[in-house]
Design an enzyme around this catalytic site. Structure first.
Site, mmCIF file in Angstrom:
data_model
loop_
_atom_site.group_PDB
_atom_site.id
_atom_site.type_symbol
_atom_site.label_atom_id
_atom_site.label_comp_id
_atom_site.label_asym_id
_atom_site.label_seq_id
_atom_site.Cartn_x
_atom_site.Cartn_y
_atom_site.Cartn_z
ATOM 1 N N GLY A 1 7.692 4.214 3.517
ATOM 2 C CA GLY A 1 8.345 5.427 3.960
ATOM 3 C C GLY A 1 9.594 5.097 4.733
ATOM 4 O O GLY A 1 10.068 3.961 4.745
ATOM 5 N N GLY A 2 10.126 6.125 5.427
ATOM 6 C CA GLY A 2 11.351 5.908 6.171
ATOM 7 C C GLY A 2 11.178 4.994 7.360
ATOM 8 O O GLY A 2 12.117 4.353 7.801
ATOM 9 N N PHE A 3 9.941 4.918 7.921
ATOM 10 C CA PHE A 3 9.734 4.118 9.128
ATOM 11 C C PHE A 3 9.365 2.691 8.810
ATOM 12 O O PHE A 3 9.474 1.824 9.654
ATOM 13 C CB PHE A 3 8.639 4.748 9.995
ATOM 14 C CG PHE A 3 7.272 4.695 9.386
ATOM 15 C CD1 PHE A 3 6.433 3.636 9.632
ATOM 16 C CD2 PHE A 3 6.841 5.705 8.553
ATOM 17 C CE1 PHE A 3 5.173 3.589 9.071
ATOM 18 C CE2 PHE A 3 5.587 5.665 7.990
ATOM 19 C CZ PHE A 3 4.748 4.605 8.250
ATOM 20 N N GLY A 4 8.883 2.395 7.608
ATOM 21 C CA GLY A 4 8.492 1.044 7.276
ATOM 22 C C GLY A 4 7.551 1.029 6.087
ATOM 23 O O GLY A 4 7.543 1.950 5.274
ATOM 24 N N GLU A 5 6.748 -0.023 6.009
ATOM 25 C CA GLU A 5 5.836 -0.188 4.892
ATOM 26 C C GLU A 5 4.487 -0.687 5.396
ATOM 27 O O GLU A 5 4.373 -1.188 6.518
ATOM 28 C CB GLU A 5 6.406 -1.178 3.865
ATOM 29 C CG GLU A 5 7.660 -0.688 3.153
ATOM 30 C CD GLU A 5 8.215 -1.705 2.171
ATOM 31 O OE1 GLU A 5 8.135 -2.905 2.471
ATOM 32 O OE2 GLU A 5 8.721 -1.297 1.116
ATOM 33 N N THR A 6 3.470 -0.543 4.536
ATOM 34 C CA THR A 6 2.129 -1.021 4.841
ATOM 35 C C THR A 6 1.671 -1.919 3.703
ATOM 36 O O THR A 6 1.819 -1.570 2.529
ATOM 37 C CB THR A 6 1.149 0.156 5.005
ATOM 38 O OG1 THR A 6 1.650 1.041 6.021
ATOM 39 C CG2 THR A 6 -0.223 -0.341 5.417
ATOM 40 N N LYS B 1 1.124 -3.447 9.079
ATOM 41 C CA LYS B 1 2.081 -2.336 9.157
ATOM 42 C C LYS B 1 3.410 -2.885 9.657
ATOM 43 O O LYS B 1 3.465 -3.543 10.689
ATOM 44 C CB LYS B 1 1.560 -1.244 10.083
ATOM 45 C CG LYS B 1 0.296 -0.581 9.549
ATOM 46 C CD LYS B 1 -0.163 0.542 10.440
ATOM 47 C CE LYS B 1 -1.414 1.197 9.877
ATOM 48 N NZ LYS B 1 -1.878 2.310 10.727
ATOM 49 N N ASP C 1 -1.886 12.833 14.284
ATOM 50 C CA ASP C 1 -1.715 12.871 12.824
ATOM 51 C C ASP C 1 -3.087 12.850 12.141
ATOM 52 O O ASP C 1 -3.315 12.076 11.208
ATOM 53 C CB ASP C 1 -0.867 11.692 12.355
ATOM 54 C CG ASP C 1 -0.220 11.961 10.993
ATOM 55 O OD1 ASP C 1 -0.264 13.122 10.535
ATOM 56 O OD2 ASP C 1 0.325 11.024 10.390
ATOM 57 N N LEU D 1 0.814 -1.209 0.000
ATOM 58 C CA LEU D 1 0.000 0.000 0.000
ATOM 59 C C LEU D 1 0.847 1.258 0.000
ATOM 60 O O LEU D 1 0.607 2.188 -0.760
ATOM 61 C CB LEU D 1 -0.914 0.008 1.230
ATOM 62 C CG LEU D 1 -2.244 -0.737 1.115
ATOM 63 C CD1 LEU D 1 -3.035 -0.586 2.401
ATOM 64 C CD2 LEU D 1 -3.044 -0.209 -0.052
#
Length: 633
Positions: A19-24, A41, A139, A16
């Site tokens: 980013g820098g923190f991970g993926e979905t 996530k 957020d 989906l």
């Protein structure tokens, strides 16, 4: 990552966002009947040293417990599972079939006031529940509000827990920051940019969404009052004074002046609530019934271009009708003589019917096998790979990618099995696949007698040494170029890795990821520069602390910009601007500072102390005592 089985249960079927923190991902739960889909996530900690992993594990477990509590609300996705695998962390939540609120907020198309009121009435109760659990979302933005397709309700997603764990573990060898900066510039208030969010911070973010809806302007393009810091927006919207007053209090610069809770906002909205919700809300084209399939044109559909998945949710895709062959032109009937026998005319009709049945059977037949496997090359910047002819998109391949065909073809679709498995549309507009566009004509050679050749000794063939696979080394070098900021050189080197290399699939996936991350970082950096030019130092610092792509070059650029913003902010706080004189007062002339002249010391007026002199001793004078008369007379 597609096809990987996580925790021995969740099989990834689609990426989906990343980013820098991970993926979905979207995954299938293989242990439940029907293999229902869910959202996974994935968090990749910034470091793998034991201390950092211990901190990440503690934070992750704490946030997972919080999400499990929040899942009791019907408009928050449930937490299905959380687990650790290979020192990386995963959250599994319910999948919401719908689209994000961002799809309904079209730039340049303002909302009606009744739509905004209805939006507030949907989201404020969710925030009230979240805040009652002692949680701040941090957020709230259109991408994190999903509207499901069945009930048309809004769901609040992505509580930033994964980002919090990532940002905490990214702090190298330093004390643990109790509250990290999580949020999106434009929707995030100033106190949240300093790492001090409050319940009113979420109310501010929701108010910004309402201003975006009413004005048709994105928050990054808002203008601010230079003296008060408040947003200048009312001249762009057609709105009642009552609702404008409520929204202005939601987005005040100082958090103490805003509504303290979602319940207070709901109470202020009560006089404005209409008797019945607006019939045309929500303003979303996705919620209308899909149009009936129309005949396919001769050229392939434009929907075969790249489809970008929305990070907060899965936008519903309209069913793509399968391409149907254009009708075969019929030639006008030739004139028949009047004396043609009836049985001959009936035979002609029967032949035409038989021919039509044969054509229909040929068009409806099962997929045909082309025999030998072949390959073709992608000629567009992004080509969709679908699960079946005209089915859902499972992956995207880039220009220049060599596709390996299985030899199976159905109408204008061909099946591939490398670098991914699926179906692609066979057209010169998308792929160079001449070898399979028309089956090769097989010509049977005429047999001719020929003398049998006499056997000759075969030469000894020395086996060739197996070529060395330099693909992994080239991919590592290309990755380093990407980290240094040389995107084109990195892509060129990754594209030079051949299909026979073990690193070929990883290289193609890396190219797609690099391009996506680069465009996201570039757009975010331009927004940060606009905030810098407007002297919005808190927003610049917030951009640097937000979720950035995993690229060393861009992280350094953001950190440099944030350092300069902190310097300018400190200078502005240290030197307040001089007060402006009122129109009735005439400006005072500048005071001239006279240097202080040191005056000479005054003379000593005290009397001089003379030296003491000893007086001469006076001789002692002895006075004789008088005598009394005596008897001697």
């Amino acid at each position: 990552m597609i096809g990987k089985l996580l925790d021995g249960r969740y099989q990834v079927v689609q990426v989906l966002s990343g980013g820098g923190f991970g993926e979905t991902y979207i995954a299938q739960d293989t242990r439940r009947p029907g293999n229902p889909v869910c959202v996974v996530k994935h968090l990749k900690p910034a470091s793998r040293d034991p201390e950092t992993l211990a901190v990440a594990r503690r934070l992750f477990n704490s946030e997972a417990e919080t999400l499990e509590t929040l899942g009791d609300h019907p408009q928050i996705p449930r937490l299905l599972a959380y687990f650790e695998e290979d020192e990386e962390f995963y959250l599994v939540q319910d999948y919401i079939d719908g689209h994000t609120l961002a799809a309904e907020l079209v730039p340049g198309k303002p909302w009606q006031e009744s739509w905004v009121i209805q939006l507030l009435l949907e989201v404020l109760p969710i925030l009230e529940f979240v805040h009652s659990q002692g949680v701040i979302h941090r957020d709230v933005k259109p991408e994190n509000l999903l509207r499901n397709r069945q009930e048309k309700k809004l769901f609040l997603v992505d509580f930033g827990s994964v980002k919090q764990v990532s940002n905490q573990t990214a702090i190298a060898k330093g004390p643990l920051n109790p509250t990290v900066v999580v949020g999106t510039p434009g929707y995030m208030p100033s106190e949240q940019g300093r790492g001090q969010p409050r319940h009113s911070s979420d109310i501010y973010s929701l108010g910004i969404i309402c201003l975006q809806a009413l004005t048709g302007v994105k928050p990054v393009n808002f203008r601010y009052d230079t003296k008060t810091g408040e947003i200048l927006w009312q001249h762009l919207a057609d709105i009642s004074p009552e609702l404008a007053t409520i929204l202005n209090q939601m987005v005040l610069y100082h958090f103490r002046e805003r509504f303290a809770s979602a319940r207070e906002v709901l109470a202020a909205l009560q006089p404005l609530i209409p008797a019945t919700p607006p019939l045309d809300y929500p303003p979303s084209p996705e919620l209308s019934a899909p149009p009936p399939p129309t005949p396919k044109p001769a050229t392939p559909p434009l929907s075969e271009q790249r489809t970008v998945a929305v990070g907060g949710g899965n936008s519903p895709q309209q069913p793509t009708p399968r391409p149907s062959p254009s009708p075969r032109p019929t030639s006008p009937p030739s004139p028949e003589p009047d004396n043609l026998p009836v049985f001959l005319f009936g035979s002609a009709i029967a032949a035409i019917l038989a021919l039509g049945i044969g054509i229909a059977f040929a068009l409806r037949q099962e997929p045909t096998t082309l025999g030998e496997q072949r390959s073709c090359t992608v000629t567009v910047s992004g080509l969709n790979v679908r699960s079946s002819p005209g089915g859902t998109v499972v992956d995207v391949v880039e220009r220049g990618t060599v596709l390996a065909l299985t030899g199976v073809q159905e109408n204008a679709w061909v099946e591939i099995n490398d670098p991914v498995s699926g179906w692609v549309y066979n057209s010169e507009q998308y792929i160079d696949c001449d070898a399979v566009s028309q089956p090769p004509e097989v010509v049977s050679p005429t047999p001719s007698p020929s003398p049998s050749p006499s056997p000759s000794p075969k030469p000894q063939v020395t086996p060739k040494p197996k070529p060395v696979d330099n693909g992994p080394r080239q991919l590592a070098a290309a990755t380093e170029k990407y980290q240094q900021g040389n995107l084109e050189a990195a892509i060129a080197q990754a594209n030079s890795i051949g299909r026979t290399s073990s690193a070929y699939n990883d290289a193609q996936a890396a190219i797609r990821n690099w391009r996506s991350q680069w465009s996201q970082a570039e757009a975010k950096y331009n927004e940060a520069l606009q905030a810098f030019d407007a002297s919005q130092w808190d927003d610049v610092i917030a951009y640097a602390n937000s979720d950035l792509p995993d690229n060393r070059y861009w992280r350094e650029q953001f950190q440099q910009l944030a350092a300069e913003a902190k310097k300018r902010q400190a200078e502005a706080e240290k030197e307040p601007p001089p007060p402006q004189p009122s129109p009735s007062e005439s400006p005072k002339p500048p005071s001239v500072e006279v240097p202080e002249v040191e005056s000479p010391e005054p003379p000593n007026t005290e009397p001089l102390e003379l030296p003491k002199t000893e007086k001469p001793e006076q001789p002692e004078i002895i006075v004789p005592e008088p005598t009394s008369p005596s008897s001697e007379e």
